[in-house]
Design an enzyme around this catalytic site. Structure first.
Site, mmCIF file in Angstrom:
data_model
loop_
_atom_site.group_PDB
_atom_site.id
_atom_site.type_symbol
_atom_site.label_atom_id
_atom_site.label_comp_id
_atom_site.label_asym_id
_atom_site.label_seq_id
_atom_site.Cartn_x
_atom_site.Cartn_y
_atom_site.Cartn_z
ATOM 1 C CB SER A 107 -5.682 -21.399 -14.538
ATOM 2 O OG SER A 107 -4.175 -21.053 -14.317
ATOM 3 C CB SER A 108 -3.400 -21.317 -9.662
ATOM 4 O OG SER A 108 -2.316 -21.865 -10.619
ATOM 5 C CB CYS A 109 -2.037 -18.188 -14.092
ATOM 6 S SG CYS A 109 -3.467 -18.231 -15.489
ATOM 7 C CE1 TYR A 136 -5.060 -20.730 -20.577
ATOM 8 C CE2 TYR A 136 -4.609 -20.424 -18.383
ATOM 9 C CZ TYR A 136 -5.290 -21.214 -19.296
ATOM 10 O OH TYR A 136 -5.686 -22.519 -18.841
ATOM 11 C CE LYS A 140 -8.538 -21.158 -18.946
ATOM 12 N NZ LYS A 140 -9.597 -22.360 -19.119
ATOM 13 C CG HIS A 179 2.388 -25.842 -18.040
ATOM 14 N ND1 HIS A 179 1.348 -26.450 -18.820
ATOM 15 C CD2 HIS A 179 2.176 -24.699 -17.632
ATOM 16 C CE1 HIS A 179 0.528 -25.394 -18.785
ATOM 17 N NE2 HIS A 179 0.997 -24.581 -18.086
HETATM 18 P P1 GDP Z 1 3.965 -21.089 -14.892
HETATM 19 O O1 GDP Z 1 3.635 -21.636 -13.625
HETATM 20 O O2 GDP Z 1 2.869 -20.509 -15.474
HETATM 21 O O3 GDP Z 1 5.111 -20.294 -14.570
HETATM 22 O O4 GDP Z 1 4.528 -22.151 -15.995
HETATM 23 P P2 GDP Z 1 5.462 -23.102 -16.157
HETATM 24 O O5 GDP Z 1 5.430 -24.573 -15.620
HETATM 25 O O6 GDP Z 1 5.763 -23.146 -17.664
HETATM 26 O O7 GDP Z 1 6.984 -22.751 -15.193
HETATM 27 C C1 GDP Z 1 6.902 -22.826 -14.073
HETATM 28 C C2 GDP Z 1 8.531 -22.395 -13.634
HETATM 29 O O8 GDP Z 1 9.476 -23.538 -13.902
HETATM 30 C C3 GDP Z 1 8.887 -21.086 -14.031
HETATM 31 O O9 GDP Z 1 9.794 -20.646 -12.979
HETATM 32 C C4 GDP Z 1 9.958 -21.593 -15.360
HETATM 33 O O10 GDP Z 1 10.715 -20.670 -15.606
HETATM 34 C C5 GDP Z 1 10.478 -22.927 -14.548
HETATM 35 N N1 GDP Z 1 11.222 -23.859 -15.605
HETATM 36 C C6 GDP Z 1 12.236 -24.504 -15.273
HETATM 37 N N2 GDP Z 1 12.663 -25.227 -16.516
HETATM 38 C C7 GDP Z 1 11.644 -24.981 -17.468
HETATM 39 C C8 GDP Z 1 11.233 -25.743 -18.633
HETATM 40 O O11 GDP Z 1 12.143 -26.519 -19.055
HETATM 41 N N3 GDP Z 1 9.945 -25.647 -19.289
HETATM 42 C C9 GDP Z 1 9.289 -24.786 -18.585
HETATM 43 N N4 GDP Z 1 7.846 -24.550 -19.203
HETATM 44 N N5 GDP Z 1 9.464 -23.997 -17.313
HETATM 45 C C10 GDP Z 1 10.571 -24.141 -16.602
#
Ligand code: GDP
Length: 309
Positions: A107-109, A136, A140, A179
């Site tokens: 994963s890129s994280c 996580y 990974k 996500h």
């Molecule tokens: P990340 O890439 O590991 O940070 O995972 P996410 O895909 O869950 O979140 C990406 C970004 O989208 C973060 O800055 C979240 O705060 C934002 N975000 C905005 N609205 C939402 C939502 O409804 N769900 C999630 N999961 N993230 C959100």
């Protein structure tokens, strides 16, 4: 060319990534795919008997406990333990039963929170991780290191692929654990249906993310199975990022929700930017084929057919 009758075990075939890989492998004519439902084979526990019986030639490790920013932040124990168990079991059993190649999905994280952008593969372990998904990421990273250790110590052809943020059919649309892209698709769909005037987006809207349709990841994985035999990690992405605000606007357009966006500042932003340097993959001749807007439209169609009530 790969032998299309070789036995390929796709671990995690019910998930978004695994199911896309199975679709792609089938459409390319691979005829000997091995899959097992979780009720029959729990990858967290004993896998040795299964591997000893089946002896797959190729193993694609797409099984993992995954989740969005909130799930990762709330359940670090489960993310660390379950992912470590699954990958340790599968990687060890693949080696001990003579798999000729294994593809591990990272994963890129795994990259440091403040990695240079776009993030080159060499940024691995060069700085502290983003706290919301550290557990996580540590799992990974351990998976990558185990693949590299098998390569170095025993000459195994175990490769590790680092995809950017993925989305597509079979994504998780649960608002607590998904996500961002799947969450916003669902929120926009429901807001439109209820004729709401606003849609709540987490965080500030400022973080930037790169999104790749899972079908494009599957095509990249096939190329890497065929052509990439190094234990050095390799990034898979589209090479472009977008702010969460822009993503939310694009999703509202595709879904047809014309209300306003509202921001929930009590939710974390996570890492400020995550854009992968994909020059290594480009040099192998791969590029993505589905633009973000089209990928979102496809995913929305899938959502309407499979999840919307
Ligand atoms: P990340 O890439 O590991 O940070 O995972 P996410 O895909 O869950 O979140 C990406 C970004 O989208 C973060 O800055 C979240 O705060 C934002 N975000 C905005 N609205 C939402 C939502 O409804 N769900 C999630 N999961 N993230 C959100």
């Amino acid at each position: 060319m790969m032998d299309k009758s070789e036995k390929i075990f796709v671990a995690g075939h019910r998930g978004m990534v695994g199911s896309a890989l199975v679709r792609r492998l089938k459409s390319e004519g691979f005829s000997n795919l091995l899959v097992r439902d979780r009720s029959k084979l729990d990858l967290k526990n004993a896998v040795t008997e299964f591997f000893a019986q089946e002896k797959p030639a190729l193993v694609i490790l797409a099984a993992a406990k995954v989740g969005g920013i909130k799930a990762n932040n709330d359940f670090p124990v489960e993310f660390l333990l379950e992912n470590s168990r699954i990958q340790n079991n599968v990687i060890q059993a693949a080696y001990e039963n003579g798999a000729r190649k294994l593809l591990f999905l990272g994963s890129s994280c795994i990259y440091p929170k403040f990695a240079p952008q776009p993030i080159p593969e060499t940024a691995l372990l060069s700085g502290p991780l983003e706290p919301t998904n550290e557990a996580y990421a540590i799992a990974k990273i351990a998976g990558i290191k185990l693949c590299q250790a098998y390569a170095r110590e025993y000459g195994a052809n175990f490769i590790s692929v680092m995809p950017t943020n993925l989305y597509g059919p079979n994504d998780n649309f649960d608002l607590e654990t998904s996500h961002v892209l799947a969450a916003l698709l669902r929120k926009a769909h429901e807001a439109k249906a209820r004729k709401d005037r606003k849609l709540i987006v987490w965080g500030s809207g400022k973080p930037r993310r790169e999104f790749l349709l899972v079908d494009d990841l599957a095509s990249a994985c096939l190329l890497l199975l065929e052509k990439y035999d190094s234990s050095e990690i390799i990034n898979v992405g589209c090479g472009e990022d977008i702010s969460i605000r822009e993503l939310a606007e694009l999703i509202c357009e595709v879904v047809g929700f014309d209300g306003d966006l509202a921001w929930d500042a009590t939710k974390p932003d996570g890492t400020p930017r995550k854009l992968l340097d994909v020059s290594k993959l480009r040099a192998l001749g791969w590029k993505p084929s589905i633009p973000l807007r089209d990928g979102i439209a496809r995913t929305y169609e899938w959502f309407l057919a499979n999840c919307a009530r």
